[in-house]
Design an enzyme around this catalytic site. Structure first.
Site, PDB file in Angstrom:
ATOM      1  N   LYS A  98       0.814  -1.192   0.000  1.00  0.00           N
ATOM      2  CA  LYS A  98       0.000   0.000   0.000  1.00  0.00           C
ATOM      3  C   LYS A  98       0.861   1.262   0.000  1.00  0.00           C
ATOM      4  O   LYS A  98       0.376   2.352  -0.235  1.00  0.00           O
ATOM      5  CB  LYS A  98      -0.875   0.022   1.263  1.00  0.00           C
ATOM      6  CG  LYS A  98      -1.697  -1.204   1.465  1.00  0.00           C
ATOM      7  CD  LYS A  98      -2.339  -1.135   2.883  1.00  0.00           C
ATOM      8  CE  LYS A  98      -2.688  -2.541   3.307  1.00  0.00           C
ATOM      9  NZ  LYS A  98      -3.005  -2.595   4.742  1.00  0.00           N
ATOM     10  N   GLU A 147       7.201   2.433  -6.566  1.00  0.00           N
ATOM     11  CA  GLU A 147       7.411   1.998  -5.182  1.00  0.00           C
ATOM     12  C   GLU A 147       7.595   3.205  -4.265  1.00  0.00           C
ATOM     13  O   GLU A 147       8.014   4.268  -4.705  1.00  0.00           O
ATOM     14  CB  GLU A 147       8.680   1.144  -5.118  1.00  0.00           C
ATOM     15  CG  GLU A 147       8.466  -0.313  -4.765  1.00  0.00           C
ATOM     16  CD  GLU A 147       7.933  -0.602  -3.364  1.00  0.00           C
ATOM     17  OE1 GLU A 147       7.143   0.191  -2.812  1.00  0.00           O
ATOM     18  OE2 GLU A 147       8.303  -1.650  -2.831  1.00  0.00           O
ATOM     19  N   ASP A 185      14.782  -0.223  -0.192  1.00  0.00           N
ATOM     20  CA  ASP A 185      15.553  -0.385   1.035  1.00  0.00           C
ATOM     21  C   ASP A 185      16.566  -1.518   0.829  1.00  0.00           C
ATOM     22  O   ASP A 185      17.572  -1.312   0.155  1.00  0.00           O
ATOM     23  CB  ASP A 185      14.545  -0.661   2.169  1.00  0.00           C
ATOM     24  CG  ASP A 185      15.149  -0.663   3.552  1.00  0.00           C
ATOM     25  OD1 ASP A 185      16.082   0.123   3.785  1.00  0.00           O
ATOM     26  OD2 ASP A 185      14.686  -1.436   4.414  1.00  0.00           O
ATOM     27  N   ASP A 191       4.360   3.483   6.071  1.00  0.00           N
ATOM     28  CA  ASP A 191       3.779   3.170   7.380  1.00  0.00           C
ATOM     29  C   ASP A 191       4.786   2.623   8.374  1.00  0.00           C
ATOM     30  O   ASP A 191       5.864   2.155   8.005  1.00  0.00           O
ATOM     31  CB  ASP A 191       2.706   2.091   7.214  1.00  0.00           C
ATOM     32  CG  ASP A 191       3.312   0.706   6.921  1.00  0.00           C
ATOM     33  OD1 ASP A 191       4.103   0.598   5.965  1.00  0.00           O
ATOM     34  OD2 ASP A 191       3.021  -0.246   7.668  1.00  0.00           O
ATOM     35  N   ARG A 224       0.427   6.519   7.442  1.00  0.00           N
ATOM     36  CA  ARG A 224       0.415   6.647   5.976  1.00  0.00           C
ATOM     37  C   ARG A 224      -0.215   7.967   5.535  1.00  0.00           C
ATOM     38  O   ARG A 224       0.058   8.479   4.457  1.00  0.00           O
ATOM     39  CB  ARG A 224      -0.394   5.502   5.347  1.00  0.00           C
ATOM     40  CG  ARG A 224       0.210   4.118   5.525  1.00  0.00           C
ATOM     41  CD  ARG A 224      -0.501   3.139   4.592  1.00  0.00           C
ATOM     42  NE  ARG A 224      -0.277   1.740   4.937  1.00  0.00           N
ATOM     43  CZ  ARG A 224       0.775   1.020   4.553  1.00  0.00           C
ATOM     44  NH1 ARG A 224       1.720   1.589   3.813  1.00  0.00           N
ATOM     45  NH2 ARG A 224       0.899  -0.238   4.886  1.00  0.00           N
TER      46      ARG A 224
HETATM   47  P1  IMP Z   1      12.969  -3.852   0.773  1.00  0.00           P
HETATM   48  O1  IMP Z   1      12.535  -5.167   0.242  1.00  0.00           O
HETATM   49  O2  IMP Z   1      13.842  -3.979   1.990  1.00  0.00           O
HETATM   50  O3  IMP Z   1      13.597  -2.955  -0.262  1.00  0.00           O
HETATM   51  O4  IMP Z   1      11.678  -3.190   1.365  1.00  0.00           O
HETATM   52  C1  IMP Z   1      10.892  -2.350   0.668  1.00  0.00           C
HETATM   53  C2  IMP Z   1       9.617  -2.108   1.434  1.00  0.00           C
HETATM   54  O5  IMP Z   1       9.876  -2.019   2.828  1.00  0.00           O
HETATM   55  C3  IMP Z   1       9.022  -0.790   1.056  1.00  0.00           C
HETATM   56  O6  IMP Z   1       8.108  -0.934   0.016  1.00  0.00           O
HETATM   57  C4  IMP Z   1       8.366  -0.340   2.331  1.00  0.00           C
HETATM   58  O7  IMP Z   1       7.049  -0.842   2.388  1.00  0.00           O
HETATM   59  C5  IMP Z   1       9.168  -0.969   3.427  1.00  0.00           C
HETATM   60  N1  IMP Z   1      10.143  -0.019   4.022  1.00  0.00           N
HETATM   61  C6  IMP Z   1      11.476   0.003   3.892  1.00  0.00           C
HETATM   62  N2  IMP Z   1      12.038   1.021   4.565  1.00  0.00           N
HETATM   63  C7  IMP Z   1      11.000   1.683   5.132  1.00  0.00           C
HETATM   64  C8  IMP Z   1      10.920   2.863   5.956  1.00  0.00           C
HETATM   65  O8  IMP Z   1      11.906   3.556   6.302  1.00  0.00           O
HETATM   66  N3  IMP Z   1       9.669   3.229   6.338  1.00  0.00           N
HETATM   67  C9  IMP Z   1       8.549   2.533   5.981  1.00  0.00           C
HETATM   68  N4  IMP Z   1       8.582   1.441   5.215  1.00  0.00           N
HETATM   69  C10 IMP Z   1       9.799   1.017   4.794  1.00  0.00           C
HETATM   70 MG    MG Z   2       5.310  -1.139   3.451  1.00  0.00          MG
END
Ligand code: IMP
Ligand code: MG
Length: 183
Positions: A44, A100, A104, A160, A166
């Site tokens: 979301k 996106e 992260d 979130d 959000r």
């Molecule tokens: P990744 O797979 O670690 O790149 O995670 C990506 C997802 O993690 C994003 O789409 C967010 O939903 C969540 N995410 C990563 N870092 C944050 C943050 O600092 N705040 C909120 N959500 C995060």
């Molecule tokens: Mg998320």
């Protein structure tokens, strides 16, 4: 601006976000001229960004949504990506732009792009509002990004913590005490 008491610092204000998003929309519109663009919003977290970005895209496009889960209630990716909602239609011959909220560790997007690649999309690119390159684990980078941010947990503008915050109109750093960490 109405500040939420759980926010330590505003990283991107409403005004800054508007500038970032309109610039991205302009660039995307130039580069997707004559293509079969589908904006794929990852639910979301990206809904607010998606809603603003699509109004700055001036070339014809479709939109679709996917929902994946990877985080649970914590502040780190678990590594297991699960599809909760898939796209509505076939992506064959379409130029997909994945929208996106934040890149992260990169695990979510690396899983998603691989999955969509197997479905014979004509092209797949990534547009992320925020990029945290310091935390990258998967070999993936964004084709379009709004802002590079430091390694801090941020919320607002769609992002979130445990499904809250959000609705904040800005992106802010969450006070670590909120998720039980040291300041
Ligand atoms: P990744 O797979 O670690 O790149 O995670 C990506 C997802 O993690 C994003 O789409 C967010 O939903 C969540 N995410 C990563 N870092 C944050 C943050 O600092 N705040 C909120 N959500 C995060
Ligand atoms: Mg998320």
């Amino acid at each position: 601006m109405i500040m939420n008491e759980d926010i330590k610092e505003v990283l991107l204000s409403e005004e800054e976000l508007e500038k970032i998003v309109s610039k991205l929309g302009k660039k995307i519109s130039e580069e997707y001229e004559g293509k079969n663009l589908v904006l794929v919003s990852v639910l979301k977290g990206s809904v607010v960004f998606m809603a603003d970005l699509m109004r700055h895209v001036t070339v014809p496009c479709e939109i679709d949504f996917m929902s994946v889960s990877s985080y649970g209630k914590g502040t780190k990716t678990s590594g297991n990506v699960k599809i909760i909602k898939d796209l509505d239609r076939s992506v064959e011959d379409m130029d997909l732009l994945i929208v996106e909220d934040i890149l992260d560790s990169g695990r979510t997007l690396s899983y998603l792009t691989e999955l969509l690649r197997q479905r014979n999309a004509r092209s797949i690119k990534i547009c992320t509002l925020l990029d945290k390159p310091d935390r990258r684990e998967a070999n993936i980078k964004a084709d379009y990004f709004g802002a590079v941010i430091p390694d801090a947990f941020v919320v607002g503008y769609g992002l979130d913590y445990a499904e809250k915050y959000r609705n904040l109109p800005y992106v802010g750093i969450l006070k670590p005490s909120v998720y039980g960490a040291e300041e």
